[in-house]
Design a protein around this motif. Structure first.
Motif, PDB file in Angstrom:
ATOM      1  N   LYS A 119      40.434 -13.924  -4.856  1.00 22.34           N
ATOM      2  CA  LYS A 119      41.324 -14.504  -5.866  1.00 22.34           C
ATOM      3  C   LYS A 119      41.269 -13.712  -7.165  1.00 22.34           C
ATOM      4  CE  LYS A 119      41.153 -19.247  -4.121  1.00 22.34           C
ATOM      5  NZ  LYS A 119      40.784 -20.669  -4.411  1.00 22.34           N
ATOM      6  N   THR A 120      40.075 -13.249  -7.532  1.00 26.81           N
ATOM      7  CA  THR A 120      39.933 -12.455  -8.747  1.00 26.81           C
ATOM      8  C   THR A 120      40.661 -11.118  -8.611  1.00 26.81           C
ATOM      9  OG1 THR A 120      37.770 -13.446  -9.157  1.00 26.81           O
ATOM     10  CG2 THR A 120      38.298 -11.416 -10.336  1.00 26.81           C
ATOM     11  N   LEU A 121      40.517 -10.482  -7.472  1.00 26.75           N
ATOM     12  CA  LEU A 121      41.215  -9.223  -7.228  1.00 26.75           C
ATOM     13  C   LEU A 121      42.729  -9.423  -7.224  1.00 26.75           C
ATOM     14  CD1 LEU A 121      39.009  -7.686  -4.395  1.00 26.75           C
ATOM     15  CD2 LEU A 121      39.110  -6.976  -6.782  1.00 26.75           C
ATOM     16  N   PHE A 165      46.852  -4.976  -0.390  1.00 29.24           N
ATOM     17  CA  PHE A 165      46.070  -6.197  -0.579  1.00 29.24           C
ATOM     18  C   PHE A 165      46.890  -7.273  -1.281  1.00 29.24           C
ATOM     19  CE2 PHE A 165      43.786  -8.606  -3.842  1.00 29.24           C
ATOM     20  CZ  PHE A 165      43.009  -9.438  -3.035  1.00 29.24           C
ATOM     21  N   TYR A 166      47.579  -6.880  -2.348  1.00 26.80           N
ATOM     22  CA  TYR A 166      48.339  -7.859  -3.137  1.00 26.80           C
ATOM     23  C   TYR A 166      49.429  -8.521  -2.295  1.00 26.80           C
ATOM     24  CZ  TYR A 166      51.591  -9.776  -6.540  1.00 26.80           C
ATOM     25  OH  TYR A 166      52.427 -10.609  -7.226  1.00 26.80           O
ATOM     26  N   GLU A 167      50.198  -7.725  -1.579  1.00 26.33           N
ATOM     27  CA  GLU A 167      51.303  -8.284  -0.809  1.00 26.33           C
ATOM     28  C   GLU A 167      50.790  -9.117   0.364  1.00 26.33           C
ATOM     29  OE1 GLU A 167      53.893  -5.080   0.216  1.00 26.33           O
ATOM     30  OE2 GLU A 167      54.348  -4.589  -1.877  1.00 26.33           O
ATOM     31  N   GLY A 168      49.717  -8.663   1.001  1.00 26.57           N
ATOM     32  CA  GLY A 168      49.160  -9.437   2.108  1.00 26.57           C
ATOM     33  C   GLY A 168      48.561 -10.762   1.648  1.00 26.57           C
ATOM     34  N   PHE A 169      47.756 -10.712   0.592  1.00 30.99           N
ATOM     35  CA  PHE A 169      47.120 -11.933   0.094  1.00 30.99           C
ATOM     36  C   PHE A 169      48.155 -12.879  -0.502  1.00 30.99           C
ATOM     37  CE2 PHE A 169      44.565 -14.527  -2.812  1.00 30.99           C
ATOM     38  CZ  PHE A 169      43.503 -14.867  -1.972  1.00 30.99           C
ATOM     39  N   MET A 187      53.431  -9.125   7.043  1.00 30.96           N
ATOM     40  CA  MET A 187      53.602  -8.620   5.682  1.00 30.96           C
ATOM     41  C   MET A 187      52.749  -7.372   5.456  1.00 30.96           C
ATOM     42  SD  MET A 187      54.969  -8.580   2.776  1.00 30.96           S
ATOM     43  CE  MET A 187      55.974 -10.078   2.915  1.00 30.96           C
ATOM     44  N   LEU A 188      51.555  -7.341   6.002  1.00 31.56           N
ATOM     45  CA  LEU A 188      50.692  -6.170   5.859  1.00 31.56           C
ATOM     46  C   LEU A 188      51.320  -4.947   6.516  1.00 31.56           C
ATOM     47  CD1 LEU A 188      47.162  -7.728   6.468  1.00 31.56           C
ATOM     48  CD2 LEU A 188      48.015  -6.761   4.337  1.00 31.56           C
ATOM     49  N   LEU A 217      40.915  -6.636   5.833  1.00 34.60           N
ATOM     50  CA  LEU A 217      41.421  -7.726   4.999  1.00 34.60           C
ATOM     51  C   LEU A 217      41.815  -8.910   5.870  1.00 34.60           C
ATOM     52  CD1 LEU A 217      42.388  -8.938   2.324  1.00 34.60           C
ATOM     53  CD2 LEU A 217      44.546  -7.703   2.630  1.00 34.60           C
ATOM     54  N   THR A 218      42.450  -8.649   6.998  1.00 31.88           N
ATOM     55  CA  THR A 218      42.843  -9.720   7.919  1.00 31.88           C
ATOM     56  C   THR A 218      41.621 -10.485   8.415  1.00 31.88           C
ATOM     57  OG1 THR A 218      44.779  -8.448   8.654  1.00 31.88           O
ATOM     58  CG2 THR A 218      44.039 -10.251  10.064  1.00 31.88           C
ATOM     59  N   GLY A 219      40.536  -9.739   8.685  1.00 31.50           N
ATOM     60  CA  GLY A 219      39.306 -10.399   9.112  1.00 31.50           C
ATOM     61  C   GLY A 219      38.750 -11.336   8.050  1.00 31.50           C
ATOM     62  N   LEU A 220      38.797 -10.885   6.788  1.00 28.88           N
ATOM     63  CA  LEU A 220      38.319 -11.746   5.691  1.00 28.88           C
ATOM     64  C   LEU A 220      39.205 -12.978   5.541  1.00 28.88           C
ATOM     65  CD1 LEU A 220      37.466  -9.059   2.978  1.00 28.88           C
ATOM     66  CD2 LEU A 220      35.881 -10.326   4.421  1.00 28.88           C
TER      67      LEU A 220
END
Length: 222
Positions: free
Chosen positions: A65-67, A84-88, A111-112, A213-216
């Motif tokens: 969330k901070t990132l 990262f931004y677009e995926g999250f 989206m990723l 990122l998907t794993g997280l």
């Protein structure tokens, strides 16, 4: 009138109009090719530094969330940060809509993939032009050479005795076109191979980052 010497400047100066046009065209292609090479080199250097910096921050233990909030206020995010931004962002949007875990992760993965393709486009700009210069320039130079040799042999019809001294300047003028064509083509081909490989390497690294990122996000969604 004195016969033209075999210096490079004199050969270019005494070339026919068509051969001169070919030389100018090839010289312009060579200059533009080197411009594309310099542009791609600077871009890849910048991309490598930015991706490495964000990767270090990403794995430093900072919360997602901070990132995301930091990326949100950065208008020039690229590479890892943009992916990262677009995926999250898509992950958060789907969670707010209350969709199931499976649909949320599937939508995030889509989206990723879109983001990866979008970030790859700038790295491939200029590569088709380099490929075109590398493949076409030798043939343009060859055309100039053939034309120049034709003119050289046609000029022999105006002299009583054909000698090497009479035909050599014309042939030398014609061969310069081929030399300039190779001078334009060889760096373009080498650069195309180099930056195609670098672009593919960057893409594969970003794909690996997207999978991590998907794993997280899978753990966060559970």
């Amino acid at each position: 009138m004195a016969a033209p010497t075999l210096s490079f400047i004199d050969l270019v100066t005494h070339a026919s109009v068509i051969v001169k046009f070919v030389m100018i065209l090839l010289f312009a292609a060579s200059v533009y090719g080197w411009y594309l090479i310099a542009k791609l080199e600077l871009l890849h250097s910048k991309v490598t530094k930015e991706d490495h910096h964000f990767e270090q921050v990403f794995w430093s233990g900072a919360e997602l969330k901070t990132l995301f909030q930091k990326a949100q206020v950065n208008p020039k995010k690229q590479g890892y940060e943009a992916v990262f931004y677009e995926g999250f962002s898509e992950f958060v949007k789907l969670r707010q809509k209350g969709v199931s875990r499976e649909e949320r992760l599937a939508g995030t993965e889509r989206m990723l993939r879109v983001s990866l393709a979008r970030q790859q486009t700038p790295l491939e700009q200029g590569l088709p032009l380099l490929a075109s210069i590398g493949s076409v320039a030798p043939y343009i130079g060859l055309f100039g050479t053939v034309w120049g040799i034709m003119n050289a042999f046609m000029g022999l019809s105006q002299v009583q005795q054909a000698t090497l001294a009479a035909v050599a300047p014309g042939i030398a003028e014609a061969l310069i076109a081929t030399a300039i064509g190779l001078f334009a083509a060889i760096p373009a081909v080498l650069a195309f191979n180099r930056y195609s490989a670098k672009s593919e390497a960057v893409y594969q690294q970003r794909v690996l980052f997207a999978e991590e990122l998907t794993g997280l996000l899978q753990r966060e969604a559970s």
